[in-house]
Enzyme design. Structure first.
Site, PDB file in Angstrom:
ATOM      1  N   LYS A  86       0.830  -1.194   0.000  1.00  0.00           N
ATOM      2  CA  LYS A  86       0.000   0.000   0.000  1.00  0.00           C
ATOM      3  C   LYS A  86       0.880   1.266   0.000  1.00  0.00           C
ATOM      4  CE  LYS A  86      -3.716  -2.554   2.322  1.00  0.00           C
ATOM      5  NZ  LYS A  86      -4.627  -2.640   3.498  1.00  0.00           N
ATOM      6  N   TYR A 138     -12.030  -2.946  -3.149  1.00  0.00           N
ATOM      7  CA  TYR A 138     -12.588  -3.028  -1.798  1.00  0.00           C
ATOM      8  C   TYR A 138     -14.110  -2.921  -1.796  1.00  0.00           C
ATOM      9  CZ  TYR A 138      -7.950  -2.829   0.390  1.00  0.00           C
ATOM     10  OH  TYR A 138      -6.673  -3.114   0.815  1.00  0.00           O
ATOM     11  N   ASN A 189      -1.847  -0.078   7.210  1.00  0.00           N
ATOM     12  CA  ASN A 189      -1.278  -1.392   7.537  1.00  0.00           C
ATOM     13  C   ASN A 189      -0.426  -2.020   6.439  1.00  0.00           C
ATOM     14  OD1 ASN A 189      -3.418  -2.065   5.926  1.00  0.00           O
ATOM     15  ND2 ASN A 189      -4.486  -3.315   7.424  1.00  0.00           N
ATOM     16  N   HIS A 206      -1.622  -5.513   1.402  1.00  0.00           N
ATOM     17  CA  HIS A 206      -2.852  -6.285   1.184  1.00  0.00           C
ATOM     18  C   HIS A 206      -2.497  -7.683   0.712  1.00  0.00           C
ATOM     19  CE1 HIS A 206      -6.552  -7.787  -0.668  1.00  0.00           C
ATOM     20  NE2 HIS A 206      -5.824  -8.038  -1.746  1.00  0.00           N
ATOM     21  N   GLU A 213      -8.455 -10.936  -8.370  1.00  0.00           N
ATOM     22  CA  GLU A 213      -7.667  -9.716  -8.213  1.00  0.00           C
ATOM     23  C   GLU A 213      -6.477  -9.660  -9.178  1.00  0.00           C
ATOM     24  OE1 GLU A 213      -6.838  -9.696  -3.994  1.00  0.00           O
ATOM     25  OE2 GLU A 213      -8.949  -9.345  -3.517  1.00  0.00           O
TER      26      GLU A 213
HETATM   27  P1  GTP Z   1      -6.572  -6.269   3.092  1.00  0.00           P
HETATM   28  O1  GTP Z   1      -5.498  -7.288   2.898  1.00  0.00           O
HETATM   29  O2  GTP Z   1      -6.110  -4.862   2.779  1.00  0.00           O
HETATM   30  O3  GTP Z   1      -7.838  -6.641   2.358  1.00  0.00           O
HETATM   31  O4  GTP Z   1      -6.868  -6.250   4.672  1.00  0.00           O
HETATM   32  P2  GTP Z   1      -7.650  -7.344   5.530  1.00  0.00           P
HETATM   33  O5  GTP Z   1      -8.156  -8.445   4.651  1.00  0.00           O
HETATM   34  O6  GTP Z   1      -6.766  -7.699   6.669  1.00  0.00           O
HETATM   35  O7  GTP Z   1      -8.869  -6.490   6.099  1.00  0.00           O
HETATM   36  P3  GTP Z   1     -10.262  -6.131   5.383  1.00  0.00           P
HETATM   37  O8  GTP Z   1     -10.341  -6.744   4.026  1.00  0.00           O
HETATM   38  O9  GTP Z   1     -11.337  -6.409   6.360  1.00  0.00           O
HETATM   39  O10 GTP Z   1     -10.123  -4.539   5.244  1.00  0.00           O
HETATM   40  C1  GTP Z   1      -9.433  -3.973   4.148  1.00  0.00           C
HETATM   41  C2  GTP Z   1      -8.626  -2.796   4.622  1.00  0.00           C
HETATM   42  O11 GTP Z   1      -9.514  -1.780   5.071  1.00  0.00           O
HETATM   43  C3  GTP Z   1      -7.726  -3.066   5.835  1.00  0.00           C
HETATM   44  O12 GTP Z   1      -6.506  -3.637   5.496  1.00  0.00           O
HETATM   45  C4  GTP Z   1      -7.549  -1.663   6.378  1.00  0.00           C
HETATM   46  O13 GTP Z   1      -6.577  -0.944   5.628  1.00  0.00           O
HETATM   47  C5  GTP Z   1      -8.925  -1.068   6.141  1.00  0.00           C
HETATM   48  N1  GTP Z   1      -9.754  -1.239   7.331  1.00  0.00           N
HETATM   49  C6  GTP Z   1     -10.400  -2.352   7.741  1.00  0.00           C
HETATM   50  N2  GTP Z   1     -11.048  -2.138   8.902  1.00  0.00           N
HETATM   51  C7  GTP Z   1     -10.807  -0.846   9.220  1.00  0.00           C
HETATM   52  C8  GTP Z   1     -11.195  -0.002  10.301  1.00  0.00           C
HETATM   53  O14 GTP Z   1     -11.914  -0.410  11.224  1.00  0.00           O
HETATM   54  N3  GTP Z   1     -10.740   1.287  10.269  1.00  0.00           N
HETATM   55  C9  GTP Z   1      -9.949   1.760   9.273  1.00  0.00           C
HETATM   56  N4  GTP Z   1      -9.535   3.022   9.301  1.00  0.00           N
HETATM   57  N5  GTP Z   1      -9.553   0.991   8.230  1.00  0.00           N
HETATM   58  C10 GTP Z   1      -9.978  -0.280   8.218  1.00  0.00           C
HETATM   59 MG    MG Z   2      -9.250  -8.093   2.867  1.00  0.00          MG
END
Ligand code: GTP
Ligand code: MG
Length: 157
Positions: free
Chosen positions: A9, A49, A112, A115, A126
């Site tokens: 990212k 997303y 974070n 991805h 993807e």
């Molecule tokens: P990805 O690998 O990026 O898809 O992350 P993930 O699979 O661990 O988490 P998820 O798919 O649920 O969420 C996608 C992304 O959205 C996360 O990696 C974060 O960057 C963001 N995100 C998820 N939950 C939160 C939240 O509660 N607050 C904020 N600010 N960002 C969030």
């Molecule tokens: Mg995810």
């Protein structure tokens, strides 16, 4: 062979963590099959997303992902989807275990650094779907010697 889509990212690129992230996946024994540095357009970030569209953090997430260049990659290897998720660690870096990418290198859920696809189906989507058309991410076929066993070509795989 399993494949997954890994994206460094914008914060990971800006902080100079691209090499570190690639290195961890290489050392585990996975094979890099496509790589592209590019500025993610808003439409692709929203598509990527789309499952999170109803979340309150969605607009901020799209701003974050489009705030600078990302590094898109395809990786392959036995069990790579789940294994890469383990190497990446929990979504919230403060909950991610030490030793994981997020556990070692980040502190905020909203920053974070990386991805990883959450299922083999999403990995294929993807890599082969929108990312291919929008970014031009294209897989290269080659044999990587030290990974033959990991890729399932070895006699004891
Ligand atoms: P990805 O690998 O990026 O898809 O992350 P993930 O699979 O661990 O988490 P998820 O798919 O649920 O969420 C996608 C992304 O959205 C996360 O990696 C974060 O960057 C963001 N995100 C998820 N939950 C939160 C939240 O509660 N607050 C904020 N600010 N960002 C969030
Ligand atoms: Mg995810």
């Amino acid at each position: 062979v399993d494949e997954t889509y890994i994206m460094v990212k914008p914060d990971g690129v800006q902080r100079g963590l691209v090499g570190e992230i690639i290195s961890r996946l290489e050392k585990k024994g996975f094979k890099l099959t496509a790589l592209k540095l590019f500025q993610c357009p808003k439409e692709l970030a929203e598509e990527h997303y789309k499952d999170l569209k109803a979340k309150p953090f969605f607009p901020g997430l799209i701003d974050y992902i489009t705030s600078g260049p990302v590094v898109c990659m395809a990786w392959e290897g036995v069990g790579v989807v789940a294994s890469a998720r383990k190497l990446i660690g929990s979504t919230d870096p403060l909950k991610a275990e030490p030793g994981t990418i997020r556990g070692d290198l980040a502190v905020q859920t909203g920053r974070n650094v990386v991805h990883g696809s959450d299922s083999p189906e999403n990995g294929k989507r993807e890599i082969g779907g929108t990312a291919y058309y929008v970014s031009g991410l294209k897989k290269v076929k080659y044999v990587s010697g030290h990974q033959l066993k990991h890729l399932g070509y070895g006699s004891d795989s």
